[in-house]
Design an enzyme around this catalytic site. Sequence first.
Site, PDB file in Angstrom:
ATOM      1  N   VAL A  40       0.825  -1.209   0.000  1.00 38.78           N
ATOM      2  CA  VAL A  40       0.000   0.000   0.000  1.00 38.78           C
ATOM      3  C   VAL A  40       0.862   1.264   0.000  1.00 38.78           C
ATOM      4  O   VAL A  40       0.608   2.206  -0.752  1.00 38.78           O
ATOM      5  CB  VAL A  40      -0.963   0.000   1.222  1.00 38.78           C
ATOM      6  N   ASN A  41       1.891   1.287   0.825  1.00 38.17           N
ATOM      7  CA  ASN A  41       2.693   2.501   0.993  1.00 38.17           C
ATOM      8  C   ASN A  41       3.845   2.646  -0.002  1.00 38.17           C
ATOM      9  O   ASN A  41       4.272   3.768  -0.279  1.00 38.17           O
ATOM     10  CB  ASN A  41       3.238   2.579   2.423  1.00 38.17           C
ATOM     11  N   PHE A  42       4.366   1.522  -0.509  1.00 35.77           N
ATOM     12  CA  PHE A  42       5.570   1.606  -1.344  1.00 35.77           C
ATOM     13  C   PHE A  42       5.465   0.814  -2.654  1.00 35.77           C
ATOM     14  O   PHE A  42       6.411   0.800  -3.420  1.00 35.77           O
ATOM     15  CB  PHE A  42       6.792   1.134  -0.549  1.00 35.77           C
TER      16      PHE A  42
END
Length: 185
Positions: A112-114
Amino acid sequence: MLKKKYIFILMVAILFSFFNINNSNAREVSQSAYEFSFTDIDGNNFPLSQFKGKPLLIFNSASKCGFTSQYTGIQKIHESYKNKGLVVIGVPSDNFNQEPGNEEDIKKFCMVNFNITFDLTKKNNVVGSDAHPLFKWLNNNYKAKPKWNFFKFVINKEGKLEKHFSSMVSPSSNKLISTLDKVIQ
Protein backbone atom coordinates in the site's frame (compact mmCIF):
# COMPACT_ATOMS: atom_id res chain seq x y z
CA MET A 1 76.81 -24.58 13.64
CA LEU A 2 73.97 -26.64 15.12
CA LYS A 3 72.86 -23.63 17.17
CA LYS A 4 72.62 -21.46 14.02
CA LYS A 5 70.53 -24.15 12.34
CA TYR A 6 68.05 -24.19 15.24
CA ILE A 7 67.88 -20.40 15.28
CA PHE A 8 67.18 -20.39 11.53
CA ILE A 9 64.43 -23.03 11.92
CA LEU A 10 62.92 -21.08 14.82
CA MET A 11 62.93 -17.85 12.78
CA VAL A 12 61.27 -19.60 9.83
CA ALA A 13 58.63 -21.04 12.17
CA ILE A 14 57.98 -17.61 13.69
CA LEU A 15 57.69 -15.99 10.25
CA PHE A 16 55.38 -18.76 9.06
CA SER A 17 53.09 -18.38 12.06
CA PHE A 18 53.15 -14.59 11.68
CA PHE A 19 51.94 -14.84 8.09
CA ASN A 20 49.27 -17.39 9.02
CA ILE A 21 47.94 -15.13 11.76
CA ASN A 22 47.91 -12.07 9.53
CA ASN A 23 46.30 -13.94 6.66
CA SER A 24 43.51 -15.39 8.80
CA ASN A 25 41.10 -12.81 7.32
CA ALA A 26 41.85 -14.21 3.88
CA ARG A 27 40.60 -17.68 4.80
CA GLU A 28 38.27 -19.36 2.37
CA VAL A 29 34.59 -18.86 3.13
CA SER A 30 33.17 -22.36 3.12
CA GLN A 31 29.61 -21.63 2.09
CA SER A 32 27.85 -19.32 -0.29
CA ALA A 33 24.70 -17.32 0.23
CA TYR A 34 22.96 -19.61 -2.25
CA GLU A 35 23.06 -22.44 0.29
CA PHE A 36 20.52 -20.74 2.55
CA SER A 37 16.77 -20.73 2.43
CA PHE A 38 14.03 -18.51 3.79
CA THR A 39 10.27 -18.70 3.98
CA ASP A 40 8.73 -15.95 1.87
CA ILE A 41 6.15 -13.47 3.16
CA ASP A 42 3.35 -15.78 1.92
CA GLY A 43 4.70 -18.84 3.76
CA ASN A 44 6.34 -20.58 0.78
CA ASN A 45 9.80 -22.10 0.71
CA PHE A 46 12.24 -19.54 -0.69
CA PRO A 47 15.66 -21.13 -1.35
CA LEU A 48 18.38 -18.73 -2.44
CA SER A 49 19.74 -21.55 -4.64
CA GLN A 50 17.11 -20.53 -7.21
CA PHE A 51 19.22 -17.40 -7.78
CA LYS A 52 22.61 -19.13 -8.08
CA GLY A 53 24.88 -17.08 -10.33
CA LYS A 54 22.88 -13.88 -9.83
CA PRO A 55 23.90 -11.01 -7.57
CA LEU A 56 21.69 -10.31 -4.56
CA LEU A 57 20.82 -7.21 -2.58
CA ILE A 58 19.55 -8.38 0.81
CA PHE A 59 18.45 -5.97 3.52
CA ASN A 60 16.69 -6.14 6.87
CA SER A 61 13.62 -3.94 7.19
CA ALA A 62 11.03 -2.63 9.62
CA SER A 63 7.77 -0.76 9.06
CA LYS A 64 8.07 1.62 12.02
CA CYS A 65 11.68 2.74 11.46
CA GLY A 66 12.95 6.19 10.58
CA PHE A 67 14.63 4.59 7.55
CA THR A 68 11.43 2.95 6.27
CA SER A 69 11.26 5.49 3.45
CA GLN A 70 14.28 3.65 1.98
CA TYR A 71 11.76 1.15 0.62
CA THR A 72 11.13 3.70 -2.17
CA GLY A 73 14.79 3.80 -3.21
CA ILE A 74 15.20 0.04 -2.92
CA GLN A 75 12.12 -0.43 -5.13
CA LYS A 76 13.77 1.89 -7.69
CA ILE A 77 16.92 -0.26 -7.55
CA HIS A 78 14.78 -3.34 -8.13
CA GLU A 79 13.08 -1.77 -11.13
CA SER A 80 16.39 -0.53 -12.62
CA TYR A 81 18.41 -3.72 -12.09
CA LYS A 82 15.98 -6.65 -12.27
CA ASN A 83 16.50 -7.07 -16.03
CA LYS A 84 20.26 -7.05 -15.41
CA GLY A 85 19.97 -10.03 -13.07
CA LEU A 86 19.97 -8.39 -9.63
CA VAL A 87 17.63 -10.00 -7.10
CA VAL A 88 16.39 -7.76 -4.27
CA ILE A 89 15.22 -9.43 -1.05
CA GLY A 90 13.79 -7.66 1.99
CA VAL A 91 13.96 -9.45 5.34
CA PRO A 92 11.54 -7.93 7.86
CA SER A 93 12.80 -8.09 11.42
CA ASP A 94 11.71 -6.92 14.85
CA ASN A 95 15.20 -7.17 16.37
CA PHE A 96 15.23 -3.41 16.86
CA ASN A 97 11.60 -3.27 18.09
CA GLN A 98 10.23 -1.54 15.01
CA GLU A 99 8.38 -4.32 13.17
CA PRO A 100 5.43 -5.22 15.39
CA GLY A 101 3.19 -6.63 12.66
CA ASN A 102 2.74 -10.14 11.35
CA GLU A 103 3.49 -11.16 7.76
CA GLU A 104 0.05 -10.08 6.50
CA ASP A 105 0.46 -6.64 8.11
CA ILE A 106 3.98 -6.25 6.72
CA LYS A 107 2.98 -7.24 3.19
CA LYS A 108 -0.02 -4.90 3.21
CA PHE A 109 2.08 -2.03 4.57
CA CYS A 110 4.74 -2.52 1.87
CA MET A 111 2.28 -2.88 -0.99
CA VAL A 112 0.00 0.00 0.00
CA ASN A 113 2.69 2.50 0.99
CA PHE A 114 5.57 1.61 -1.34
CA ASN A 115 4.14 -0.62 -4.10
CA ILE A 116 6.87 -3.18 -3.43
CA THR A 117 7.40 -5.75 -6.19
CA PHE A 118 10.67 -7.30 -4.97
CA ASP A 119 10.72 -10.40 -2.76
CA LEU A 120 10.03 -10.24 0.96
CA THR A 121 10.64 -13.02 3.45
CA LYS A 122 8.66 -13.74 6.56
CA LYS A 123 9.80 -11.91 9.68
CA ASN A 124 13.22 -13.17 10.83
CA ASN A 125 15.78 -12.42 13.48
CA VAL A 126 18.89 -10.92 11.92
CA VAL A 127 21.12 -10.60 15.01
CA GLY A 128 21.76 -12.70 18.09
CA SER A 129 21.92 -16.41 18.75
CA ASP A 130 18.57 -17.02 17.04
CA ALA A 131 19.42 -15.00 13.90
CA HIS A 132 18.55 -16.55 10.56
CA PRO A 133 21.47 -18.77 9.39
CA LEU A 134 22.30 -16.41 6.49
CA PHE A 135 22.86 -13.54 8.91
CA LYS A 136 24.94 -15.76 11.19
CA TRP A 137 27.03 -16.75 8.15
CA LEU A 138 27.52 -13.10 7.18
CA ASN A 139 28.64 -12.23 10.70
CA ASN A 140 30.85 -15.29 11.22
CA ASN A 141 32.60 -15.08 7.85
CA TYR A 142 32.65 -11.36 7.12
CA LYS A 143 32.08 -9.68 10.49
CA ALA A 144 29.04 -8.05 8.89
CA LYS A 145 25.81 -7.84 10.83
CA PRO A 146 22.96 -5.37 10.93
CA LYS A 147 23.40 -2.71 13.55
CA TRP A 148 19.97 -1.28 12.74
CA ASN A 149 17.18 -1.66 10.17
CA PHE A 150 17.89 -1.24 6.46
CA PHE A 151 21.43 -2.62 6.54
CA LYS A 152 22.21 -3.64 2.98
CA PHE A 153 24.28 -6.66 1.90
CA VAL A 154 25.46 -7.01 -1.69
CA ILE A 155 26.19 -10.63 -2.61
CA ASN A 156 28.20 -11.23 -5.79
CA LYS A 157 27.55 -13.88 -8.46
CA GLU A 158 29.73 -16.37 -6.58
CA GLY A 159 27.49 -16.08 -3.53
CA LYS A 160 30.06 -14.22 -1.42
CA LEU A 161 29.58 -10.89 0.32
CA GLU A 162 30.85 -8.13 -1.94
CA LYS A 163 30.14 -5.27 0.44
CA HIS A 164 27.71 -4.20 3.14
CA PHE A 165 26.23 -0.80 3.87
CA SER A 166 24.78 0.76 7.00
CA SER A 167 21.31 2.23 7.35
CA MET A 168 22.83 5.66 6.81
CA VAL A 169 23.75 4.78 3.22
CA SER A 170 20.75 5.64 1.08
CA PRO A 171 19.70 3.36 -1.78
CA SER A 172 20.65 6.11 -4.25
CA SER A 173 24.17 6.61 -2.85
CA ASN A 174 27.07 6.40 -5.27
CA LYS A 175 28.77 3.83 -3.00
CA LEU A 176 25.87 1.39 -3.21
CA ILE A 177 25.12 2.01 -6.89
CA SER A 178 28.77 1.54 -7.94
CA THR A 179 28.91 -1.74 -5.99
CA LEU A 180 25.71 -2.94 -7.69
CA ASP A 181 27.14 -1.96 -11.09
CA LYS A 182 30.27 -3.98 -10.29
CA VAL A 183 28.42 -7.18 -9.32
CA ILE A 184 26.01 -7.23 -12.26
CA GLN A 185 28.82 -7.25 -14.84
